[in-house]
Scaffold this motif. Sequence first.
Motif, PDB file in Angstrom:
ATOM      1  N   THR A 219       0.861  -1.175   0.000  1.00 49.96           N
ATOM      2  CA  THR A 219       0.000   0.000   0.000  1.00 49.96           C
ATOM      3  C   THR A 219       0.899   1.226   0.000  1.00 49.96           C
ATOM      4  O   THR A 219       1.782   1.344   0.851  1.00 49.96           O
ATOM      5  CB  THR A 219      -0.912   0.025   1.237  1.00 49.96           C
ATOM      6  OG1 THR A 219      -1.782  -1.109   1.193  1.00 49.96           O
ATOM      7  CG2 THR A 219      -1.751   1.294   1.270  1.00 49.96           C
ATOM      8  N   VAL A 220       0.690   2.112  -0.951  1.00 46.57           N
ATOM      9  CA  VAL A 220       1.514   3.309  -1.084  1.00 46.57           C
ATOM     10  C   VAL A 220       0.600   4.522  -0.968  1.00 46.57           C
ATOM     11  O   VAL A 220      -0.419   4.608  -1.665  1.00 46.57           O
ATOM     12  CB  VAL A 220       2.256   3.334  -2.430  1.00 46.57           C
ATOM     13  CG1 VAL A 220       3.217   4.531  -2.493  1.00 46.57           C
ATOM     14  CG2 VAL A 220       3.038   2.033  -2.645  1.00 46.57           C
ATOM     15  N   SER A 221       0.956   5.447  -0.095  1.00 50.28           N
ATOM     16  CA  SER A 221       0.105   6.606   0.143  1.00 50.28           C
ATOM     17  C   SER A 221       0.949   7.803   0.547  1.00 50.28           C
ATOM     18  O   SER A 221       2.172   7.684   0.741  1.00 50.28           O
ATOM     19  CB  SER A 221      -0.897   6.309   1.268  1.00 50.28           C
ATOM     20  OG  SER A 221      -0.240   6.266   2.530  1.00 50.28           O
ATOM     21  N   ASP A 222       0.303   8.961   0.713  1.00 49.42           N
ATOM     22  CA  ASP A 222       0.987  10.075   1.358  1.00 49.42           C
ATOM     23  C   ASP A 222       0.925   9.863   2.870  1.00 49.42           C
ATOM     24  O   ASP A 222       0.405   8.838   3.354  1.00 49.42           O
ATOM     25  CB  ASP A 222       0.410  11.423   0.917  1.00 49.42           C
ATOM     26  CG  ASP A 222      -1.030  11.660   1.381  1.00 49.42           C
ATOM     27  OD1 ASP A 222      -1.507  10.958   2.290  1.00 49.42           O
ATOM     28  OD2 ASP A 222      -1.664  12.578   0.832  1.00 49.42           O
ATOM     29  N   LYS A 223       1.450  10.802   3.658  1.00 51.77           N
ATOM     30  CA  LYS A 223       1.526  10.601   5.106  1.00 51.77           C
ATOM     31  C   LYS A 223       0.158  10.646   5.770  1.00 51.77           C
ATOM     32  O   LYS A 223       0.020  10.277   6.944  1.00 51.77           O
ATOM     33  CB  LYS A 223       2.448  11.640   5.737  1.00 51.77           C
ATOM     34  CG  LYS A 223       1.966  13.071   5.633  1.00 51.77           C
ATOM     35  CD  LYS A 223       2.999  14.020   6.226  1.00 51.77           C
ATOM     36  CE  LYS A 223       2.559  15.474   6.105  1.00 51.77           C
ATOM     37  NZ  LYS A 223       3.601  16.396   6.634  1.00 51.77           N
ATOM     38  N   TYR A 224      -0.856  11.076   5.041  1.00 54.97           N
ATOM     39  CA  TYR A 224      -2.215  11.100   5.569  1.00 54.97           C
ATOM     40  C   TYR A 224      -3.012   9.863   5.166  1.00 54.97           C
ATOM     41  O   TYR A 224      -4.201   9.760   5.455  1.00 54.97           O
ATOM     42  CB  TYR A 224      -2.940  12.356   5.086  1.00 54.97           C
ATOM     43  CG  TYR A 224      -2.236  13.630   5.473  1.00 54.97           C
ATOM     44  CD1 TYR A 224      -2.075  13.988   6.812  1.00 54.97           C
ATOM     45  CD2 TYR A 224      -1.713  14.480   4.498  1.00 54.97           C
ATOM     46  CE1 TYR A 224      -1.415  15.155   7.167  1.00 54.97           C
ATOM     47  CE2 TYR A 224      -1.058  15.648   4.851  1.00 54.97           C
ATOM     48  CZ  TYR A 224      -0.914  15.982   6.186  1.00 54.97           C
ATOM     49  OH  TYR A 224      -0.256  17.135   6.543  1.00 54.97           O
ATOM     50  N   GLY A 225      -2.346   8.946   4.453  1.00 47.88           N
ATOM     51  CA  GLY A 225      -3.019   7.730   4.022  1.00 47.88           C
ATOM     52  C   GLY A 225      -3.784   7.862   2.727  1.00 47.88           C
ATOM     53  O   GLY A 225      -4.484   6.937   2.325  1.00 47.88           O
ATOM     54  N   GLN A 226      -3.629   8.994   2.043  1.00 45.63           N
ATOM     55  CA  GLN A 226      -4.345   9.222   0.799  1.00 45.63           C
ATOM     56  C   GLN A 226      -3.549   8.678  -0.392  1.00 45.63           C
ATOM     57  O   GLN A 226      -2.321   8.745  -0.405  1.00 45.63           O
ATOM     58  CB  GLN A 226      -4.606  10.714   0.606  1.00 45.63           C
ATOM     59  CG  GLN A 226      -5.490  11.310   1.686  1.00 45.63           C
ATOM     60  CD  GLN A 226      -6.833  10.620   1.770  1.00 45.63           C
ATOM     61  OE1 GLN A 226      -7.548  10.487   0.764  1.00 45.63           O
ATOM     62  NE2 GLN A 226      -7.193  10.161   2.968  1.00 45.63           N
ATOM     63  N   PRO A 227      -4.234   8.153  -1.416  1.00 51.30           N
ATOM     64  CA  PRO A 227      -3.521   7.651  -2.597  1.00 51.30           C
ATOM     65  C   PRO A 227      -2.716   8.753  -3.269  1.00 51.30           C
ATOM     66  O   PRO A 227      -3.105   9.931  -3.252  1.00 51.30           O
ATOM     67  CB  PRO A 227      -4.659   7.172  -3.514  1.00 51.30           C
ATOM     68  CG  PRO A 227      -5.825   6.950  -2.601  1.00 51.30           C
ATOM     69  CD  PRO A 227      -5.698   7.956  -1.499  1.00 51.30           C
ATOM     70  N   LEU A 228      -1.596   8.374  -3.853  1.00 50.37           N
ATOM     71  CA  LEU A 228      -0.763   9.335  -4.570  1.00 50.37           C
ATOM     72  C   LEU A 228      -1.367   9.636  -5.938  1.00 50.37           C
ATOM     73  O   LEU A 228      -1.855   8.740  -6.621  1.00 50.37           O
ATOM     74  CB  LEU A 228       0.654   8.776  -4.750  1.00 50.37           C
ATOM     75  CG  LEU A 228       1.415   8.418  -3.481  1.00 50.37           C
ATOM     76  CD1 LEU A 228       2.798   7.883  -3.841  1.00 50.37           C
ATOM     77  CD2 LEU A 228       1.539   9.608  -2.538  1.00 50.37           C
TER      78      LEU A 228
END
Length: 257
Positions: A219-228
């Motif tokens: 799972t890859v996301s920004d630091k807020y857990g949102q998709p890139l």
Amino acid sequence: MPARDLALLTEAARAAGEVALRYWKNAPKAWDKADASPVTEADLACNDLIMGILRRARPHYGWLSEETPDDTARLDTEYQFLIDPIDGTRAFIAGEKHFSHSLAVARNGEITAAVVYLPALDRLYTATKEGPALRDGQPILCSQKSLTDAPNILTSKHSLDPEHWRTTPPEFQRSFRASLAYRLCLVADGSFDGMITFMDAWEWDIAAGSLIAARAGATVSDKYGQPLRFNAPGAQSAGTFACNPALHNDLMPLVKQ
């Protein structure tokens, strides 16, 4: 189209590797840019070579590269190249092996083809949006460790600052590699259990590696857990987290929002 783009990116990455190795450990000229990040004559030579190969083949694609002034015309294109000619320039200057060429294609904000090549190791990571993640042509998968398994996470000391966490930072082993693209690939192949950066990340640093890690099961996301998402006006994401879904689920509630 992603398969044809992948072949093109691979050709350009390997050609750039030949150029980079001619400068590596050969005292390349180096200086600091306005943002204090280092650049060398090898970065510029690789950028010119990659741009020549890719733009001749796909002149209608937009262009975003660390070593090219940004042209906002890319925002109006369907497809874009996202390129870091040498990711890990400090490692390159120091004569270390862990620098990479990071090349990706995005379509409408989504990465569709990705290559990360480490010429000093002759190691090639690739992926397309519907194909497997590969290292030197062999399928790879991310680690399955959870936070209770004392995972080894690639991150800087800065990430352990209490300012980033709701309580005390979680317990994990910490390691580091200079190239952000390579860190994502090391998560993809299971060499490390995750990678974290709270600092804003340039799209050219994370575009290729993010797809490779995702296609390896991370799972890859920004630091807020949102998709890139990619091809944004500012060309940055709010940090980057990459690890298996269970570990990602363990970490995100601990992050200070």
